[in-house]
Design a protein around this motif. Structure first.
Motif, PDB file in Angstrom:
ATOM      1  N   ASP A 187       0.833  -1.204   0.000  1.00 23.15           N
ATOM      2  CA  ASP A 187       0.000   0.000   0.000  1.00 23.15           C
ATOM      3  C   ASP A 187       0.866   1.253   0.000  1.00 23.15           C
TER       4      ASP A 187
ATOM      5  N   ALA B 263       0.333   5.826   0.185  1.00 24.56           N
ATOM      6  CA  ALA B 263      -0.610   6.919   0.435  1.00 24.56           C
ATOM      7  C   ALA B 263       0.154   8.226   0.496  1.00 24.56           C
TER       8      ALA B 263
ATOM      9  N   ALA C  70       0.912   2.980   5.433  1.00 23.08           N
ATOM     10  CA  ALA C  70      -0.144   3.376   4.500  1.00 23.08           C
ATOM     11  C   ALA C  70      -1.457   2.646   4.738  1.00 23.08           C
TER      12      ALA C  70
ATOM     13  N   GLU D 235      -8.061   7.470   6.439  1.00 21.82           N
ATOM     14  CA  GLU D 235      -7.697   8.837   6.081  1.00 21.82           C
ATOM     15  C   GLU D 235      -7.398   9.692   7.306  1.00 21.82           C
TER      16      GLU D 235
ATOM     17  N   THR E  34      -5.978  13.807   0.906  1.00 22.75           N
ATOM     18  CA  THR E  34      -5.445  12.475   1.193  1.00 22.75           C
ATOM     19  C   THR E  34      -5.751  11.537   0.033  1.00 22.75           C
TER      20      THR E  34
ATOM     21  N   ARG F 221      -5.102   7.439  -1.096  1.00 21.47           N
ATOM     22  CA  ARG F 221      -4.648   6.111  -0.680  1.00 21.47           C
ATOM     23  C   ARG F 221      -4.662   5.192  -1.892  1.00 21.47           C
TER      24      ARG F 221
END
Length: 461
Positions: free
Chosen positions: A305, A307, A366, A370, A396, A398
């Motif tokens: 992941d 972000a 990540a 949020e 934000t 992701r």
């Protein structure tokens, strides 16, 4: 008329569709190109946002100039006049270590010191760490073959160079655990440097003398005045004959009598060639019913992941910062990999008196929601800079399983994938999962796949 399908509307798929149309027109061959994208927007992780007076990036914010394929595309699209470099800054970046920020040593070749002076002077390494790094000048060549990148750097330059220089730099590029990166897949030039020059430092010194631009000069990275999303917009305009199908996921594939049949909630359609520009795991799911031997290595490529959190501040109330940003050394306990002072790095991204700060997360960091990401970004900023004011705006983004991980054995997996793929006429597999995670590499991937696809279509009756 022949028909080619591109599945996936990220930068690799967009480049493939564009180059397919362009090459077919240049060759005078009628070709219908259809691109299927499950999302309602094109560009994948390339996401430039204009929000009031602020201009920011949800995904990557730059490309490197010494990999030419993205900027070649920019020139072809007529956007060369919009190319910008980073604002001058020296030092360009800091490394946060032991509660303080230290300038990144000048003259790094990728992540390897190529000048003894900055290496000797940097407070990021202890005297013992500097002596250990200098042993690289005398050590013999290492074994051939792949190895974890962390092991490679520590074998040549020692633990401190790894933790305080190489790990934060590579973690910001590849995400995940930088120690486990495949050296041959992610940094083949460094293995070649060791084989050719024996010493990484001596080899890097020669390489830096030949390379144009420098990290400190601000000319290594490039973007566009309106953000990298300008390329997505220009591509869709230039490829005006491509049939863009948004919100159109492909759920199943069949192959027979030289044609690919695609199925989705939108219906079914047949094609003479197929370019899969989707994550490797998605390609594996689509191809599993047809070829388990091909699907297996596709599913073996791990993903992590990522972000980003971008915060807007009143610059007059924010602590003083230098350069373009700060990276975090290994073992410092932060969630964020690092921070970019976005409006200091690129001109025109925020009004006078405002500061855009972007935090980058990957791996376990990540996985937060949020609110958790925003809280983590603020907490880490205060740990690095001290008290900070309330932010005036926040954005934000992701990317679940958004970054392929080039772990040891990656090149062998790609070779297995290519060997199995070659059994399927007209099939191409492209994207960040195979031959490079950067935008230049995926653009090159799309261009090369388009050329092979057109050759295949020319041979087929």
């Amino acid at each position: 008329m022949k028909k080619a399908a591109v599945v996936g509307g990220g930068m690799a798929g967009l480049a493939a569709a564009y180059y397919l149309q362009r090459a077919a027109e240049a060759a005078g061959r009628p070709l219908q190109v259809v691109l299927f994208e499950s999302d309602r927007r094109l560009g994948g992780k390339v996401r430039s946002v204009q929000s009031g007076p602020y201009r920011l990036e949800g995904g990557p914010d730059a490309v490197v100039r010494y990999k030419p394929w993205f900027l070649d595309l920019v020139r072809e699209l007529g956007l060369e006049g919009e190319v910008v470099g980073t604002t001058p800054a020296k030092p360009a970046a800091l490394i946060f270590k032991g509660g303080r920020g230290y300038p990144l040593p000048e003259g790094l070749n990728v992540v390897i010191p190529s000048r003894l002076g900055p290496l000797v002077r940097t407070p990021l390494l202890s005297p013992a760490g500097k002596l250990r790094a200098a042993l690289d000048l005398f050590l013999p060549r290492g074994p051939e073959g792949d190895e974890p990148f962390g092991a490679f750097v520590q074998r040549r330059l020692g633990r401190e160079v790894w933790e305080n220089l190489a790990a934060p730099l590579t973690g910001g590029i590849y995400g995940g655990d930088p120690y486990e990166l495949s050296t041959l897949a992610a940094f083949p030039m460094l293995k070649e440097l060791e084989a050719r020059s024996r010493s990484l430092i001596l080899g890097s010194l020669r390489a830096m003398r030949r390379r144009r631009g420098s990290r400190e000069g601000g000319s290594l990275f490039a973007s566009l005045q309106g953000g990298l999303g300008r390329v997505v917009e220009a591509l869709t305009r230039a490829a005006d004959r491509v049939d863009w199908r948004l919100g159109a996921p492909v759920e199943r594939l069949e192959y027979g009598e030289g044609r690919w049949q695609l199925f989705g909630p939108w219906g079914t359609e047949g094609f003479d060639a197929l370019v899969l520009a989707v994550p490797a795991r998605v390609a594996g799911e689509l191809l599993e019913p047809l070829d388990a031997e091909l699907a297996a290595p596709l599913r073996e490529i791990p993903y992590g992941d990522t972000a980003t959190v971008t915060l807007a501040f009143d610059r007059g109330r924010f602590p003083e910062v230098v350069g373009h940003g700060i990276l975090v050394a290994a073992g410092e306990g932060t969630r964020a990999r690092g921070f970019t002072w976005l409006s200091r790095k690129w001109a025109g991204r925020a009004p006078d008196g405002k500061l855009l700060v972007r935090a980058y997360f990957s791996g376990a960091g990540a996985e937060l929601d949020e609110k958790g990401l925003v809280d983590a970004a603020r907490s880490d900023l205060e740990r690095i800079l001290g008290p900070i004011p309330d932010h005036e705006a926040v954005w934000t983004y992701r990317w679940k399983a958004g970054m392929p991980q080039y772990t040891v054995g990656h090149l062998d997996r790609v070779r297995r994938i290519e060997a199995a793929r070659s059994r399927w006429p007209g099939l191409e597999l492209i994207g960040a999962a195979y031959r490079g995670v950067g935008l230049p590499e995926v653009v090159r991937d799309g261009r090369d796949a388009a050329a092979r696809t057109l050759d295949h279509l020319a041979r087929e009756p």
